[in-house]
Each structure stands twice: as structure tokens, then as C-alpha cells.
Design a protein around this motif. Structure first.
Motif, PDB file in Angstrom:
ATOM      1  N   GLY A   1       0.780  -1.225   0.000  1.00 34.09           N
ATOM      2  CA  GLY A   1       0.000   0.000   0.000  1.00 34.09           C
ATOM      3  C   GLY A   1       0.811   1.274   0.000  1.00 34.09           C
ATOM      4  N   TRP A   2       2.065   1.192  -0.456  1.00 31.83           N
ATOM      5  CA  TRP A   2       2.895   2.391  -0.475  1.00 31.83           C
ATOM      6  C   TRP A   2       2.429   3.346  -1.564  1.00 31.83           C
ATOM      7  N   SER A   3       2.500   4.624  -1.255  1.00 33.29           N
ATOM      8  CA  SER A   3       2.226   5.650  -2.264  1.00 33.29           C
ATOM      9  C   SER A   3       3.321   6.705  -2.277  1.00 33.29           C
ATOM     10  N   ASP A   4       4.420   6.428  -1.571  1.00 34.77           N
ATOM     11  CA  ASP A   4       5.499   7.403  -1.443  1.00 34.77           C
ATOM     12  C   ASP A   4       6.571   7.171  -2.513  1.00 34.77           C
ATOM     13  N   THR A   5       7.741   7.765  -2.288  1.00 32.05           N
ATOM     14  CA  THR A   5       8.792   7.698  -3.302  1.00 32.05           C
ATOM     15  C   THR A   5       9.322   6.283  -3.508  1.00 32.05           C
ATOM     16  N   ARG A   6       9.081   5.366  -2.560  1.00 35.05           N
ATOM     17  CA  ARG A   6       9.510   3.988  -2.765  1.00 35.05           C
ATOM     18  C   ARG A   6       8.704   3.320  -3.882  1.00 35.05           C
ATOM     19  N   LEU A   7       7.428   3.649  -3.977  1.00 32.35           N
ATOM     20  CA  LEU A   7       6.626   3.146  -5.100  1.00 32.35           C
ATOM     21  C   LEU A   7       7.112   3.792  -6.399  1.00 32.35           C
ATOM     22  N   GLY A   8       7.380   5.094  -6.363  1.00 35.08           N
ATOM     23  CA  GLY A   8       7.907   5.755  -7.552  1.00 35.08           C
ATOM     24  C   GLY A   8       9.230   5.164  -7.987  1.00 35.08           C
ATOM     25  N   PHE A   9      10.099   4.836  -7.027  1.00 32.51           N
ATOM     26  CA  PHE A   9      11.397   4.254  -7.362  1.00 32.51           C
ATOM     27  C   PHE A   9      11.228   2.859  -7.956  1.00 32.51           C
ATOM     28  N   SER A  10      10.226   2.123  -7.508  1.00 31.25           N
ATOM     29  CA  SER A  10       9.949   0.799  -8.085  1.00 31.25           C
ATOM     30  C   SER A  10       9.578   0.934  -9.558  1.00 31.25           C
ATOM     31  N   TYR A  11       8.731   1.910  -9.880  1.00 36.51           N
ATOM     32  CA  TYR A  11       8.379   2.151 -11.285  1.00 36.51           C
ATOM     33  C   TYR A  11       9.597   2.640 -12.073  1.00 36.51           C
ATOM     34  N   PHE A  12      10.414   3.491 -11.442  1.00 39.98           N
ATOM     35  CA  PHE A  12      11.619   3.988 -12.101  1.00 39.98           C
ATOM     36  C   PHE A  12      12.549   2.832 -12.476  1.00 39.98           C
ATOM     37  N   ALA A  13      12.763   1.909 -11.530  1.00 41.96           N
ATOM     38  CA  ALA A  13      13.626   0.756 -11.807  1.00 41.96           C
ATOM     39  C   ALA A  13      13.062  -0.087 -12.936  1.00 41.96           C
ATOM     40  N   LEU A  14      11.760  -0.313 -12.916  1.00 39.36           N
ATOM     41  CA  LEU A  14      11.142  -1.100 -13.979  1.00 39.36           C
ATOM     42  C   LEU A  14      11.275  -0.390 -15.325  1.00 39.36           C
ATOM     43  N   GLY A  15      11.103   0.918 -15.331  1.00 34.92           N
ATOM     44  CA  GLY A  15      11.253   1.663 -16.581  1.00 34.92           C
ATOM     45  C   GLY A  15      12.648   1.531 -17.150  1.00 34.92           C
ATOM     46  N   ARG A  16      13.663   1.670 -16.316  1.00 34.88           N
ATOM     47  CA  ARG A  16      15.039   1.548 -16.800  1.00 34.88           C
ATOM     48  C   ARG A  16      15.305   0.173 -17.387  1.00 34.88           C
ATOM     49  N   LEU A  17      14.762  -0.846 -16.725  1.00 28.82           N
ATOM     50  CA  LEU A  17      15.047  -2.216 -17.154  1.00 28.82           C
ATOM     51  C   LEU A  17      14.134  -2.680 -18.278  1.00 28.82           C
ATOM     52  N   SER A  18      13.173  -1.850 -18.657  1.00 28.70           N
ATOM     53  CA  SER A  18      12.314  -2.170 -19.797  1.00 28.70           C
ATOM     54  C   SER A  18      12.816  -1.548 -21.094  1.00 28.70           C
ATOM     55  N   LEU A  19      13.851  -0.706 -21.012  1.00 27.96           N
ATOM     56  CA  LEU A  19      14.300   0.040 -22.182  1.00 27.96           C
ATOM     57  C   LEU A  19      14.701  -0.861 -23.337  1.00 27.96           C
ATOM     58  N   GLY A  20      15.452  -1.899 -23.051  1.00 26.31           N
ATOM     59  CA  GLY A  20      15.914  -2.766 -24.133  1.00 26.31           C
ATOM     60  C   GLY A  20      14.894  -3.789 -24.578  1.00 26.31           C
ATOM     61  N   ARG A  21      13.763  -3.836 -23.918  1.00 28.26           N
ATOM     62  CA  ARG A  21      12.750  -4.855 -24.204  1.00 28.26           C
ATOM     63  C   ARG A  21      11.515  -4.269 -24.867  1.00 28.26           C
ATOM     64  N   SER A  22      10.998  -3.176 -24.288  1.00 29.08           N
ATOM     65  CA  SER A  22       9.784  -2.572 -24.813  1.00 29.08           C
ATOM     66  C   SER A  22       9.781  -1.089 -24.486  1.00 29.08           C
ATOM     67  N   THR A  23       9.908  -0.257 -25.516  1.00 27.82           N
ATOM     68  CA  THR A  23       9.876   1.182 -25.312  1.00 27.82           C
ATOM     69  C   THR A  23       8.558   1.611 -24.707  1.00 27.82           C
ATOM     70  N   ALA A  24       7.444   1.045 -25.170  1.00 28.06           N
ATOM     71  CA  ALA A  24       6.126   1.423 -24.658  1.00 28.06           C
ATOM     72  C   ALA A  24       6.012   1.120 -23.165  1.00 28.06           C
ATOM     73  N   GLU A  25       6.504  -0.052 -22.745  1.00 29.37           N
ATOM     74  CA  GLU A  25       6.447  -0.407 -21.328  1.00 29.37           C
ATOM     75  C   GLU A  25       7.340   0.519 -20.502  1.00 29.37           C
ATOM     76  N   ALA A  26       8.489   0.881 -21.046  1.00 29.72           N
ATOM     77  CA  ALA A  26       9.380   1.791 -20.321  1.00 29.72           C
ATOM     78  C   ALA A  26       8.716   3.149 -20.132  1.00 29.72           C
ATOM     79  N   VAL A  27       8.115   3.689 -21.199  1.00 29.47           N
ATOM     80  CA  VAL A  27       7.451   4.992 -21.104  1.00 29.47           C
ATOM     81  C   VAL A  27       6.318   4.939 -20.087  1.00 29.47           C
ATOM     82  N   THR A  28       5.534   3.886 -20.115  1.00 27.05           N
ATOM     83  CA  THR A  28       4.422   3.748 -19.163  1.00 27.05           C
ATOM     84  C   THR A  28       4.942   3.738 -17.727  1.00 27.05           C
TER      85      THR A  28
END
Length: 459
Positions: free
Chosen positions: A319-346
Motif C-alpha cells: 500500500g505504499w504511495s510514497d517515493t519507494r513506489l515511484g522508485f519501483s516504477y523507475f527501476a522497472l522503466g530503466r530495465l524495460s528500455l531494451g525490451r519494450s519502449t512502450a512499457e518503459a514509457v508507461t
């Protein structure tokens, strides 16, 4: 749109690196018309530097500050508990071993100025052969042969690299056995960009004199392993001022410190009196392990991305809504770059929403906007790239992140060129080079960044 590998290369430029503890003014960059008049004087020599300036005060109440102080002062990143408050007693001296890069001294002096003025700490440089804090620089490869995952680090009870090597594996380097700190050594690479050297000074000297812990829940602190903040913040300076308050002393128990903290913080931070803030949940080790797997070395790309997905699911389940949730999305975005640009942007867009809600106008939002501006540039969305890059520059400047500021200025210049406004592009392009010299180092690195961003727009 360029191939994902090209996007991955550019967006990896500002990869977060960890400085581990061993086993900004609110003024935005000046508008284009005033840039030349207000540029730092040493920009004329080809490199821009930020002046020493105080960080804004923390935005939360003193009750929350007291909780943060206890978790920073009496815990370690490993989870071990520190039995007593450990700090220096008396004046603190800082010595730099011969052979340090020439720019280190200026950044160290700026840091010491801030520690004296904002944290009230009696600290000064010395040329004497022995000091409280001993800074030694050495090639990155040599440092990482001994401590592979460290960009820089601090250790107790030794004053040199040779002493550290002899003491490895012994209780000499055990922080949990310290009461009064007498001498520590800080090791920093000497063959990296000036900004990385400065970042190490802030991180490691901050830990040399103060907290040994990092907390992912802190949105406004260097004492956070997400490494968005690179220089000591107003929050950090208040923590350090409390650390060295005369009513505390080395050897006090957590209970003794806890009893004194309310009066200390009410005196040092009157704006935080009586304010009630939501209590952030502690960060479970399971989420930290997933983030370290996702962003650390030695794991396959597939396993890293799976770890990022699991970290995001973990944050959502808690149930986090703080910067730890944002950092989780940030990490996923970085690691999606080489796989799916659309997923990274989302993922980056989700991170942007969370960061902006949790910490409006923050360095976290600026980092995400840089990512989104690069995507917009590569997609030919010139007005969006221009708006995002310009909008993120004030936060990058407040956080004194020259590498990020330079990248944003480069994107701005490219967007203006593509919009048919080359005269306007000249100013930010010139400024970007001065900041990039500080943020990235050599002109070869600067030219590589300019070429990469130019290639993004060439579609």
C-alpha cells in the motif's frame, strides 16, 4: 524512433551509482537572456561549478524528524543495531592526502562551509599529518578490486589505504564497537568526473561524522540508497546539527537520545513544532533485496527485470504511495528500455505521477522528466521535449546535479533546433558544455553525450 539500444545507451548515462559504507538554493537556472551574465566565473575556463549554498529546510514535523534520526543513528544498512550514539567529540579536522584531483579542494571547502554554517559543526581542513577525517584518492579500478560494489566508502579507526588493507577482516573496522570517533578514512576514486568526486565527499563525510544508515523512505536526503540526492540537503543538515547538539554526547543509549530529541528539534527547527505527519512504514528487507538485484551488477537482464517487477508488486501490496513506489516504477522503466519502449514509457509516466505527488518539483521528478524528454525527442515530439527539458532544469540546479542539468540543456537545444529556432538553441548548448565538463568529465565524454542526443533527434 531510434532502436531501443540507442535509447538505452543515452538513458543509461545517468545510471545511479551507489556509495556504500564499508564492512541547494531554490534559485532556478537563469532565463536565456540572462545566462551569459549570471554564468559562474569559472565557466569561462570551460567548467561550471555550483556555489556553496544552503538547502531548504525539511518539510516535515519534528516528530517525524525524531523517528528518522533514531533510525539513522542507531541502525546500519545491514540491519545491525548500534548500541550507542557514536560521533566525534571536539573539533573535527579534515586532511586530504597528496595526489588528489585539483578540483576536489574547492568542493571540499564548499562542503565544510556548509557544515559549519548549516549544521553548526566545528570542522576545518588541516595540513597536519594526522586528522579526524583522512581523504585519500586512488584509481577506481584499484578501489573496486578491494570493494567491488563501492563507488567510494568510509571506514573507522584508520587514516590511509595501507592501514585499511592491513585491517581488513578485523574488528578494527567494525562501526558497532565505536563510541567516540577519533579518526576515519574516506576513499574516493581520482579518475572520475568532478561531480562524482563531489558526490562522494558529501556522502562519505556525511557518514563519517553522522549517520551510518540509509533509508529508502526519505525523499529529501543523501542518506537514501536511491541516490537521487547527491549533495547534503536541508534535512541532512538538520540531522547533523541535532547529532552534534551540546545536550547529546557519544556513548548515549537510544533511550537517552530519544528523551532529548523533542526539545533539541523544537529548538533547532521551530517550524516543525506540533506538526503531525503520516508515519511511513519501515522498508522490509525483501523489497530492498529485490531493488538491489534489479539495479545491481552480476545478474542477467531477465532476472533483473523480474526483480524490478517483483519490487513493484511488493510496493503495491504494502500500500505504499510514497517515493519507494515511484522508485519501483523507475527501476522497472530503466530495465524495460531494451525490451519494450512502450512499457518503459508507461513505467516512467507512472513514476512521474507518484514522485510529483510525493515530492513536488523534486529531483526525482526531474530525473523522470529527463527520461521522458529523451523519448519525446526520439519520437519527434519537439514541443513536448522542449517543455519537459526546460521544466526539469530548476530542480536539477537546486539539487546541484550538473550531469542531469547538462543533459536537459542538450535536449532543450536539440528541440529548439528541430523547431527551427537555432539562434535560441545556441545559449543552452553552450551552457550544457560547461555543466557537462563538471558532470561528465572530459571533453570526450561531453562530445559523446552531445552526439547521442543529436542522434536521438535525427529520425
Amino acid at each position: 524512433m531510434p532502436a531501443p539500444s540507442r535509447l538505452t545507451a543515452l538513458l543509461g548515462v545517468l545510471a545511479l551509482s551507489a556509495c556504500v559504507t564499508a564492512p541547494p538554493s531554490a534559485t532556478p537556472p537563469p532565463p536565456e537572456a540572462d545566462r551569459a551574465a549570471q554564468a559562474p566565473s569559472n565557466a569561462l575556463a570551460g567548467i561550471a561549478r555550483f556555489p556553496a549554498r544552503a538547502g531548504p529546510p525539511p518539510s516535515r514535523g519534528n516528530a517525524a524528524m525524531a523517528r528518522d534520526f533514531r533510525d539513522l543513528a542507531f541502525r546500519m544498512e545491514s540491519g545491525r543495531t548500534l548500541p550507542v550514539l557514536s560521533r566525534f567529540e571536539g573539533p573535527i579536522t579534515v586532511r586530504v592526502a597528496p595526489g588528489a584531483p585539483p578540483g576536489l579542494t574547492a568542493d571540499l571547502d564548499a562542503l565544510i562551509t556548509r557544515l559549519r554554517g548549516e549544521a553548526g559543526i566545528d570542522i576545518a581542513r588541516t595540513a597536519a599529518p594526522a586528522a579526524s577525517i583522512n581523504i585519500e584518492t586512488l584509481p577506481r579500478a584499484r578501489l573496486q578490486r578491494v570493494v567491488p560494489q563501492a563507488a567510494c566508502f568510509v571506514v573507522p579507526r584508520v587514516a590511509s589505504w595501507a592501514e585499511f588493507r592491513r585491517a581488513r577482516g578485523s574488528d578494527t573496522l567494525d562501526w558497532t564497537t565505536l563510541i567516540a570517533r577519533e579518526r576515519v578514512a574516506v576513499f574516493i576514486p581520482d579518475d572520475v568526473a568532478p561531480q562524482e568526486i563531489r558526490d562522494c565527499l558529501h556522502e562519505e563525510i556525511g557518514q563519517a561524522i553522522g549517520p551510518l544508515n540509509d533509508l529508502y523512505r526519505l525523499p529529501d536526503s543523501v542518506f537514501n540508497d536511491d541516490n537521487f540526492h547527491a549533495v547534503l540537503t536541508g534535512f541532512d543538515m538538520l540531522i547533523l546539527r541535532a547529532y552534534y547538539d551540546p545536550s547529546l554526547s557519544a556513548g548515549m543509549s537510544e533511550a537517552e537520545v530519544t528523551a532529548r530529541l523533542p526539545a533539541i528539534l523544537d529548538r533547532l527547527n521551530p517550524g516543525g513544532r506540533g506538526r503531525a505527519d503520516p508515519v511511513a512504514q519501515p522498508t522490509p528487507r525483501g523489497w530492498v533485496d529485490l531493488i538491489e538485484t534489479a539495479l545491481g551488477p552480476g545478474t542477467s537482464p531477465t532476472a533483473r527485470r523480474q526483480a524490478a517487477e517483483q519490487a513493484l508488486a511488493f510496493a503495491q501490496a504494502n500500500g505504499w504511495s510514497d517515493t519507494r513506489l515511484g522508485f519501483s516504477y523507475f527501476a522497472l522503466g530503466r530495465l524495460s528500455l531494451g525490451r519494450s519502449t512502450a512499457e518503459a514509457v508507461t513505467a516512467f509516466e507512472q513514476a512521474s505521477v507518484i514522485f510529483e505527488a510525493a515530492a513536488p518539483g523534486s529531483i526525482q521528478s526531474a530525473q523522470i522528466d529527463m527520461q521522458l524528454a529523451a523519448f519525446a525527442l526520439s519520437a519527434g515530439e519537439w514541443p513536448r521535449a522542449l517543455a519537459l527539458s526546460r521544466g526539469a532544469q530548476p530542480a536539477a540546479a537546486r539539487a546541484e546535479n550538473a550531469a542531469l542539468l547538462a543533459t536537459l540543456l542538450m535536449v532543450e537545444a536539440q528541440a529548439l533546433d528541430r523547431l527551427g529556432r537555432p539562434d535560441e538553441a545556441a545559449g543552452p548548448r553552450m551552457d550544457s558544455v560547461a555543466w557537462a565538463r563538471y558532470g561528465f568529465g572530459s571533453m570526450r565524454e561531453v562530445e559523446a553525450r552531445l552526439s547521442e542526443i543529436s542522434a536521438l533527434a535525427a529520425n
